[in-house]
Design a protein around this motif. Structure first.
Motif, PDB file in Angstrom:
ATOM      1  N   SER A  85     -26.767  79.893 -15.370  1.00  0.00           N
ATOM      2  CA  SER A  85     -26.918  78.466 -15.635  1.00  0.00           C
ATOM      3  C   SER A  85     -25.703  77.920 -16.375  1.00  0.00           C
ATOM      4  O   SER A  85     -25.182  76.839 -16.047  1.00  0.00           O
ATOM      5  CB  SER A  85     -28.192  78.228 -16.448  1.00  0.00           C
ATOM      6  N   GLU A  90     -22.839  75.113 -14.858  1.00  0.00           N
ATOM      7  CA  GLU A  90     -22.452  73.910 -15.590  1.00  0.00           C
ATOM      8  C   GLU A  90     -20.961  73.915 -15.891  1.00  0.00           C
ATOM      9  O   GLU A  90     -20.313  72.875 -15.846  1.00  0.00           O
ATOM     10  CB  GLU A  90     -23.266  73.784 -16.876  1.00  0.00           C
ATOM     11  N   ARG A 123     -19.215  72.854 -12.663  1.00  0.00           N
ATOM     12  CA  ARG A 123     -19.386  71.424 -12.414  1.00  0.00           C
ATOM     13  C   ARG A 123     -18.522  70.594 -13.357  1.00  0.00           C
ATOM     14  O   ARG A 123     -17.893  69.620 -12.938  1.00  0.00           O
ATOM     15  CB  ARG A 123     -20.859  71.055 -12.584  1.00  0.00           C
ATOM     16  N   HIS A 131     -25.959  62.882 -15.628  1.00  0.00           N
ATOM     17  CA  HIS A 131     -26.886  63.974 -15.322  1.00  0.00           C
ATOM     18  C   HIS A 131     -28.205  63.422 -14.785  1.00  0.00           C
ATOM     19  O   HIS A 131     -28.808  62.531 -15.360  1.00  0.00           O
ATOM     20  CB  HIS A 131     -27.173  64.780 -16.594  1.00  0.00           C
TER      21      HIS A 131
END
Length: 257
Positions: free
Chosen positions: A161, A165, A168, A253
């Protein structure tokens, strides 16, 4: 009066432990590396997982990795494990960078183990070859794993995870999106990387304007891609720039995928 030069040789040795230092006064622990290897397959971002062939978590899926040997640093161990566990990295160009360190005391049931995690990005990679510590190695769509459909061993779900992130976020300010592409590519293919990783549709003309406004992000090449129907699109290759200034901005987000 003649002045003569004298040469003095000084031998510098490595640091010496204090005379009364007792390493057994501190609990021993091991250091491992875990690698999030991401690539695009069929237009979707995939991550490589290995099925553990031994306890703990025998039969569970995990990130490839292993213990840091006494004679190597973490970076060297990550590169070695990348090859040993998957067969990737011998000839395929791979962008490899350190993610962060995970040191929760209970993260490994065997003993105290601190893991240095890495992110590796590469173009459309072939099917992997499982290493000695893995029964099977295969690609999984990132969304399927992050959404919890695939349970991971240790704290690898958290590492994955965090890595997703990082990828991204890094596409906003660094040119690493080209690491997902072959040597030459179109701007449409580069946009497809952003669309998949960010989970949001990007206007091609606006994206093209932003990319070409960043010096050294991409460079045009005088080549023709054969075997592709339709009008010829301008081909590019990755430039020598590493930063995007001003940075790109993804949607807030929750507004993308």
């Amino acid at each position: 009066m003649t002045k003569q030069n004298s040469r003095v040789e000084v031998t510098v040795s490595g640091p010496i432990a204090p005379e009364n230092y007792d390493p057994s006064a501190y609990p021993p622990f091991a250091v491992t590396v875990d690698i999030v290897i991401a690539t695009l397959r069929g237009g979707r971002m995939h991550v490589l997982l290995v099925e553990r062939g031994a306890d703990p978590y025998q039969g569970a899926w995990a990130l490839p990795g292993g213990f840091v040997e006494p004679d190597e640093d973490a970076d060297t161990a990550a590169k070695r494990e990348l090859i040993e566990e998957t067969g990737i990295g011998r000839s395929t160009p791979v962008h490899l960078e350190q993610l962060r360190t995970y040191s929760d005391p209970g993260r490994d049931p065997r003993m105290r183990v601190v893991s240095v995690a890495y992110v590796a990005l590469a173009p459309d990679l072939p099917d992997p070859v499982a290493g000695s510590d893995a029964a099977v190695a295969r690609w999984w769509a990132v969304d399927d794993v992050v959404d919890g459909e695939i349970g991971l061993a240790f704290d690898h779900a958290r590492i994955l995870s965090d890595a997703v992130e990082r990828i991204r976020a890094k596409l906003e300010y660094a040119t690493v999106a080209t690491s997902f592409l072959p040597r030459v590519f179109t701007l449409g293919e580069l946009r497809a990387v952003y669309t998949e990783v960010w989970g949001e549709a990007l206007d091609l003309q606006n994206f093209r304007r932003k990319v070409l406004a960043v010096p050294g992000f991409v460079e045009p090449v005088d080549e023709v891609r054969t075997g592709v129907p339709g009008p010829r699109a301008q081909l590019y290759r990755a430039g020598d720039a590493t930063e995007i200034v001003p940075p790109f901005r993804r949607a807030p987000h929750g507004e993308g995928r």
